[in-house]
Scaffold this motif. Structure first.
Motif, mmCIF file in Angstrom:
data_model
loop_
_atom_site.group_PDB
_atom_site.id
_atom_site.type_symbol
_atom_site.label_atom_id
_atom_site.label_comp_id
_atom_site.label_asym_id
_atom_site.label_seq_id
_atom_site.Cartn_x
_atom_site.Cartn_y
_atom_site.Cartn_z
ATOM 1 N N LEU A 95 0.895 -1.110 0.117
ATOM 2 C CA LEU A 95 -0.134 0.029 0.034
ATOM 3 C C LEU A 95 0.852 1.104 0.054
ATOM 4 O O LEU A 95 2.078 1.274 0.343
ATOM 5 N N PRO A 96 0.114 2.556 -0.302
ATOM 6 C CA PRO A 96 1.081 3.749 -0.348
ATOM 7 C C PRO A 96 1.674 4.130 1.157
ATOM 8 O O PRO A 96 1.017 3.561 2.106
ATOM 9 N N PRO A 97 2.563 4.589 1.323
ATOM 10 C CA PRO A 97 3.648 5.103 0.360
ATOM 11 C C PRO A 97 4.583 4.122 -0.194
ATOM 12 O O PRO A 97 5.515 4.639 -0.956
ATOM 13 N N SER A 98 4.658 2.901 0.477
ATOM 14 C CA SER A 98 5.846 1.953 -0.025
ATOM 15 C C SER A 98 5.935 1.395 -1.187
ATOM 16 O O SER A 98 6.508 1.221 -2.125
ATOM 17 N N PHE A 99 4.286 1.066 -1.714
ATOM 18 C CA PHE A 99 4.263 0.608 -3.174
ATOM 19 C C PHE A 99 4.866 -0.592 -3.334
ATOM 20 O O PHE A 99 5.624 -0.759 -4.506
ATOM 21 N N GLN A 100 5.246 -1.522 -2.583
ATOM 22 C CA GLN A 100 6.062 -2.493 -2.862
ATOM 23 C C GLN A 100 5.398 -3.766 -3.790
ATOM 24 O O GLN A 100 4.210 -3.898 -3.362
ATOM 25 N N PRO A 101 6.026 -4.242 -4.792
ATOM 26 C CA PRO A 101 5.299 -5.085 -5.732
ATOM 27 C C PRO A 101 5.148 -6.469 -5.014
ATOM 28 O O PRO A 101 5.921 -7.575 -5.675
ATOM 29 N N THR A 102 4.404 -6.788 -4.314
ATOM 30 C CA THR A 102 4.328 -8.000 -3.406
ATOM 31 C C THR A 102 3.122 -8.888 -4.439
ATOM 32 O O THR A 102 2.540 -8.255 -5.387
ATOM 33 N N PRO A 103 3.318 -10.137 -4.335
ATOM 34 C CA PRO A 103 2.424 -11.111 -5.229
ATOM 35 C C PRO A 103 0.742 -10.805 -5.081
ATOM 36 O O PRO A 103 0.028 -10.819 -6.168
ATOM 37 N N ASN A 104 0.512 -10.367 -3.879
ATOM 38 C CA ASN A 104 -0.872 -9.914 -3.813
ATOM 39 C C ASN A 104 -1.126 -8.469 -3.879
ATOM 40 O O ASN A 104 -2.252 -8.168 -3.388
ATOM 41 N N GLU A 161 -4.685 -6.731 -2.504
ATOM 42 C CA GLU A 161 -4.467 -5.547 -1.189
ATOM 43 C C GLU A 161 -4.826 -4.202 -1.605
ATOM 44 O O GLU A 161 -5.671 -3.668 -0.800
ATOM 45 N N LEU A 162 -4.391 -3.886 -2.611
ATOM 46 C CA LEU A 162 -4.814 -2.237 -2.969
ATOM 47 C C LEU A 162 -6.115 -2.149 -3.199
ATOM 48 O O LEU A 162 -6.661 -1.141 -2.957
ATOM 49 N N THR A 163 -6.725 -3.362 -3.979
ATOM 50 C CA THR A 163 -8.204 -3.006 -4.201
ATOM 51 C C THR A 163 -9.146 -2.913 -3.000
ATOM 52 O O THR A 163 -9.997 -2.046 -2.858
ATOM 53 N N ILE A 164 -8.801 -3.925 -2.071
ATOM 54 C CA ILE A 164 -9.597 -3.999 -0.761
ATOM 55 C C ILE A 164 -9.402 -2.884 0.151
ATOM 56 O O ILE A 164 -10.137 -2.084 0.617
ATOM 57 N N ALA A 165 -8.021 -2.304 0.132
ATOM 58 C CA ALA A 165 -7.804 -1.207 0.894
ATOM 59 C C ALA A 165 -8.606 0.050 0.369
ATOM 60 O O ALA A 165 -8.997 1.037 0.902
#
Lengths: 494, 267
Positions: free
Chosen positions: B44-53, B57-61
């Motif tokens: 999630l912001p602000p780190s935006f690490q490209p994890t597999p999910n 995660e972004l959508t639900i957040a």
């Protein structure tokens, strides 16, 4: 907006230049001599720690820009940098060897002079600068990006005041390359880090340049909020470079316009337009466009001469017609103009501002009506203003009442009869108005004088040592050159 | 599915159920728990690490924050709105390459514009507006706010009242009601200057009151200086600024002295 286009057109001119120069050997030799002069300037500048010599070298380079070629640059490198040094190897990698045609006539140069023994940091950065300029002119943006980033890594380890001038130019081209390849967002973090570094090192020129680059970066993405936050918190000091100051004023004007501080915005934009050198046409056009809108929003009507300035007439035509519509106070005409030039306004980023202008058009229309009629029905007001709504009279009534409250017109409304009754205008000379107007003008003039006195510059330590005749001659010669190059530099900067 | 993600999803389902039941207290507690859980996602912001999910995660957040914003409107908490909205904003501006844009984006952005308008933060209103692409201006939700601002600036107040009937989204009603109050005060201010007097009926219509009592109550609370007699409301006109009777001598002396001082410096 205007910078890439200006640079593009410049680059197109330049791309044809190298082939032309190679055919005429005379130009190449003069370029080589010029490069030698630059070399000696940088060397003496570095040893005697005189920043002005370095800036002179930069100015001379801008003149040479169009004559640069692969051969010339690699020749220059092998002359000023030790061949087995790391810097040389790195720099040479940015100069592709493929266009071998023009190499032979220049490669003779290094043999006449012994190559340099060690690497001056100034010289190294200057070489980067030269390559960067050349790569941009060749439109080899990807390589230019790598080169600029490499140079910036190098700059982080050099803390010398004599390098600052060169560094600020490097930052500028670093950002330009990214703008040309539309990747400005990627370098924002880097620019912020560099700005911090420049602040810590008291590199004011660097701070100035980087602050402008950052503002430009934010405004490119319409991030006015962030831009304003940075601007209000960044340290300010007296401007070192006129060009950077103009830019700063322009960005400041834009931010203030968006945030509805029109009076301040107008001041900044007009000052930017006035301070900008006459050769920076694109920049001045932009300033004028914004200034016209801000003045309209303030309820002023810019004079016709603004639109008739040399070389700006066509660019300002949409804004001229817009002004006309506002002046007449005709909503219908205003709508037509806004639609007709919609694409121009959109590309100038002024579309939302023009939406705001609608309100001013109504105001001017209303003022005209209130001057012309002593009594008029509200329904007629609505028709005259071309208010398109279901209840024109009611709309007109509330609009008129707001205009009265804001002091735009002096009138009353008779609700029962549905009339607007204008009041007789009083004699303005019986009030304090003229005195106030006189005072503000005098203060303005006196301020100009004081600012001009403050702006006078003297060379450092001039009062201490008497200069010898020889020195004076040298200085005068330099001053003349400076004046000559100033104009040309201005051309490049915008 | 990642256990953490599953936990968040389950909690979010409970939140949504409570939201439908209009049990806003439960919603608020669940929301706090959700926000704490969200901090454990590195994508999630602000780190935006490209994890597999990352995309799930972004959508639900984003959904959670969207609901948080709507919730703050329901419980009429403007500060919470501002907070949640600023948490939500990076999802709209910086995630367009990772997940598809949300259908709720424009309604929420429009809602924020409306809030700025209600709070009379016009400068911020325009700053936000500049961030929107031209295509967004055609969206009914954004357009609604933009037109309201225009009508407000022009003084076409009855258009604002009409706009209340045509809100593009049910959450807008709360702010529209607040706006109506602001507009009424504006109308009162304008009328005071523009009219000598109004009949009670006209005044009632103009201030959008349904009964005479409401009008007289409003007048006694907000504008006690107005006078009601003979079935009319008389506005106490501010005294016209008379032409200057006396010369502002002190100011003039000061100005002249400063001219003299400055001129001396030049000569």
């Amino acid at each position: 907006m205007k910078k890439p286009s200006a640079a593009d057109s410049e680059a197109t001119q330049v791309s044809t230049a190298p082939s032309a120069t190679t055919t005429t050997t005379t130009t190449t030799t003069t370029t080589t001599t010029n490069l030698k002069e630059i070399q000696s300037l940088i060397e003496t500048g570095a040893y005697s720690k005189e920043v002005r010599r370095i800036s002179r070298a930069v100015r001379l380079t801008i003149v040479l820009r169009r004559q640069l070629s692969y051969g010339l640059i690699s020749g220059f490198f092998s002359r000023v940098l030790p061949v087995n040094s790391e810097a040389y190897k790195r720099l040479v990698s940015y100069v592709p060897k493929d266009s071998g045609s023009d190499e032979m006539d220049v490669d003779a140069a290094p043999t006449t002079q012994p190559p340099a023994k060690h690497v001056l940091p100034e010289m190294e950065i200057y070489c980067y600068f030269l390559v960067l300029l050349f790569l941009i002119d060749q439109k080899n943006y990807d390589l230019a990006k790598v080169c600029a980033s490499d140079c910036i890594t190098r700059l982080k380890n050099i803390n010398k005041r004599t390098v600052d001038v060169l560094a600020s130019r490097i930052y500028f081209y670093y950002s330009l390359v990214h703008e040309l390849t539309n990747s400005l967002a990627d370098i924002r973090g880097n620019l912020l880090a560099l700005h911090r570094m420049a602040t810590l090192r008291h590199d004011e020129l660097g701070q100035e340049t980087l602050l402008n680059l950052l503002l430009r970066n934010y405004l490119h993405y319409n991030l006015y909020d962030q831009a304003e936050k940075l601007r209000s918190k960044a340290p300010r000091f007296e401007a070192h470079s006129n060009q950077q100051f103009c830019r700063y004023l322009f960005y400041l004007g834009k931010i203030r316009t968006i945030q509805l501080e029109y009076t301040d915005a107008k001041e900044s934009l007009l000052q930017a337009a006035r301070k900008a050198p006459s050769t920076a046409r694109g920049f001045r056009i932009q300033c004028n466009k914004w200034a016209v809108i801000v003045r309209l929003l303030l309820g002023e009507i810019p004079e016709r001469t603004v639109f008739m300035q040399k070389g700006m007439k066509t660019a300002l035509t949409p804004y001229f017609e817009l002004t006309n519509a506002v002046r007449v106070g005709d909503l219908e005409l205003f709508r037509t103009v806004a639609d007709k030039f919609a694409s121009t306004f959109a590309s100038d980023g002024t579309r939302n501002l023009i939406v705001r202008l609608r309100h001013n058009v109504i105001r001017t229309g209303l003022r005209n009506i209130s001057i012309a009629y002593s009594r008029i029905s509200l329904a007629d007001v609505a028709t005259k203003l071309h208010l398109n709504s279901d209840t024109p009279a009611a709309d007109a009534e509330s609009i008129v009442s707001k205009a009265i409250r804001d002091g735009a017109i002096d009138a009353t409304i008779d609700h029962a009869n549905g009339w607007m009754v204008s009041k007789e205008t009083g004699d303005v000379y019986s009030t304090n108005e003229p005195q106030a107007a006189f005072n503000s003008r005098i203060v303005f003039c006196l301020n100009i004088h004081n600012e001009a006195v403050k702006a006078l510059r003297f060379p450092p330590n001039s009062h201490k040592e008497k200069e010898s005749a020889e020195k004076r001659r040298e200085r005068q010669q330099q001053e003349q050159e400076l004046a000559k190059h100033m104009a040309e530099e201005d051309d490049d900067e915008f | 599915m990642d256990p953490q993600l599953r936990e968040v999803a389950q909690l979010f389902e409970r939140f949504k159920a409570a939201f439908v039941r209009k049990d806003f207290n439960t919603c608020a507690t669940l929301l706090t728990q959700l926000k704490v859980l969200l901090t454990k996602f590195p994508s999630l912001p602000p780190s935006f690490q490209p994890t597999p999910n990352a995309s799930e995660e972004l959508t639900i957040a984003r959904q959670i924050y969207e609901h948080a914003v709507v919730l703050s409107v329901k419980i009429e908490d403007q500060e919470a709105f501002e907070r949640d909205f600023s948490q939500l904003k990076p999802y709209y501006t910086d995630t367009c390459n990772i997940i598809p844009s949300s259908p709720e984006e424009y309604p929420i952005l429009g809602l924020n514009l409306l809030r700025l308008l209600v709070q009379n933060r016009i400068a911020e209103f325009h700053t936000e507006l500049e961030l929107l692409p031209p295509s967004a201006l055609e969206n009914p939700c954004i357009n609604h706010a933009v037109e309201l601002e225009q009508s407000f600036m022009e003084g076409a107040y009855n258009r604002i009242f009409n706009a209340r009937q045509a809100v593009p989204h049910e959450t807008y009603v709360y702010f529209m009601d607040l706006l109506a109050k602001t507009v009424r005060d504006e109308i009162a201010g304008c009328s005071e200057k523009a009219y000598d007097y109004l009949t009670i009926n006209d005044a009632k219509k103009m201030f959008m009151f349904s009964s005479d009592q409401e009008l007289s109550q409003y007048i006694s609370e907000e504008h006690p200086e107005w006078e009601i007699r003979d079935g009319c409301v008389f506005f106490q006109k501010a005294k016209e600024s008379q032409p200057w009777k006396e010369i502002p001598s002190f100011q003039l002396i000061n100005q002249t002295l400063s001219y003299a001082r400055e001129l001396e410096r030049i000569v």
